[in-house]
Design a protein around this motif. Structure first.
Motif, short mmCIF file in Angstrom:
data_model
loop_
_atom_site.label_atom_id
_atom_site.label_comp_id
_atom_site.label_asym_id
_atom_site.label_seq_id
_atom_site.Cartn_x
_atom_site.Cartn_y
_atom_site.Cartn_z
N GLU A 6 0.82 -1.12 -0.23
CA GLU A 6 -0.06 0.15 -0.11
C GLU A 6 0.86 1.34 0.03
O GLU A 6 2.00 1.28 0.70
CB GLU A 6 -0.94 -0.06 1.31
N GLY A 9 -0.76 7.02 1.80
CA GLY A 9 -1.17 7.53 3.10
C GLY A 9 -0.63 8.96 3.43
O GLY A 9 0.50 9.28 2.79
N CYS A 22 -2.91 0.15 -4.02
CA CYS A 22 -2.45 -1.24 -3.36
C CYS A 22 -1.70 -2.02 -4.58
O CYS A 22 -2.61 -2.30 -5.56
CB CYS A 22 -3.89 -2.01 -2.89
N TRP A 36 -10.24 -3.27 0.98
CA TRP A 36 -9.60 -2.32 1.74
C TRP A 36 -10.29 -2.40 3.25
O TRP A 36 -11.51 -2.38 3.27
CB TRP A 36 -9.76 -1.00 1.02
N ARG A 38 -9.49 -0.87 7.38
CA ARG A 38 -8.67 0.05 7.98
C ARG A 38 -8.86 -0.48 9.63
O ARG A 38 -9.79 -1.04 10.19
CB ARG A 38 -9.10 1.22 8.10
N ARG A 45 -10.26 -4.57 13.17
CA ARG A 45 -10.24 -4.06 11.65
C ARG A 45 -11.59 -4.19 11.10
O ARG A 45 -12.45 -4.87 11.17
CB ARG A 45 -9.40 -5.09 11.23
N VAL A 48 -13.82 -1.62 4.48
CA VAL A 48 -14.00 -0.16 4.00
C VAL A 48 -14.72 -0.20 2.81
O VAL A 48 -15.77 0.17 2.37
CB VAL A 48 -12.78 0.58 3.98
N ASP A 90 -11.83 8.93 9.90
CA ASP A 90 -11.23 8.06 9.11
C ASP A 90 -9.63 7.63 9.43
O ASP A 90 -9.21 6.82 8.72
CB ASP A 90 -11.16 8.77 7.75
N TYR A 94 -4.57 1.91 6.97
CA TYR A 94 -5.36 1.33 5.73
C TYR A 94 -4.59 0.22 5.19
O TYR A 94 -3.65 0.28 4.75
CB TYR A 94 -5.93 2.47 4.76
N CYS A 96 -4.92 -3.30 2.48
CA CYS A 96 -5.55 -4.01 1.38
C CYS A 96 -5.27 -5.67 1.58
O CYS A 96 -4.26 -5.80 2.18
CB CYS A 96 -5.11 -3.67 -0.10
N GLY A 118 0.14 -2.32 5.08
CA GLY A 118 -0.49 -0.98 5.68
C GLY A 118 -0.16 0.43 5.42
O GLY A 118 1.21 0.37 5.26
#
Length: 125
Positions: A6, A9, A22, A36, A38, A45, A48, A90, A94, A96, A118
């Motif tokens: 990933e 961010g 990703c 995805w 988060r 976990r 999303v 949010d 994050y 994948c 992440g």
């Protein structure tokens, strides 16, 4: 072995946008559905968004519907998560994840076979 990395961010102000990527290697990611997730400190976990292997089917958690958009470019073995109108809630790491086949309960982390490490998303003024 499918490997996922990933990126994208960072720190953004409320109302701002980020696009997460990703990138897959090892096998063609076009054979895999991608989710995805988060995870915020002290929280479970959370699923999303999800995109099928072909890209024709997508889904979102209620908390991000209308703000996040998932897409994929199988030629580049990459799945994207465009995040708009970001909110402090949010803030999370994050991740994948990828799996073969379709599963309508995509939000369950344990159904995925491969995970990335992440990328941190922080929404703060």
């Amino acid at each position: 072995q499918l490997q996922l990395v990933e990126s994208g961010g960072g720190l953004v102000q409320p109302g701002g946008s980020l696009r997460l990527s990703c990138a897959a290697s090892g096998f063609s990611s076009g054979n895999y559905a991608v989710g995805w997730f988060r995870q915020a400190p002290g929280k479970e976990r959370e699923g999303v968004s999800y995109i099928s292997s072909s890209g024709r089917s997508t889904d979102y958690a209620d908390s991000v519907k209308g703000r996040f958009t998932i897409s994929r470019d199988n030629a580049k073995n990459t799945v994207y998560l465009q995040m708009n109108n970001l909110k402090p809630e949010d803030t999370a790491i994050y991740l994948c994840a990828a799996k073969r086949g379709y599963d309508r309960t995509w939000w369950r982390p344990f159904i995925y076979d491969f995970w990335g490490q992440g990328t941190q998303v922080t929404v703060s003024s």
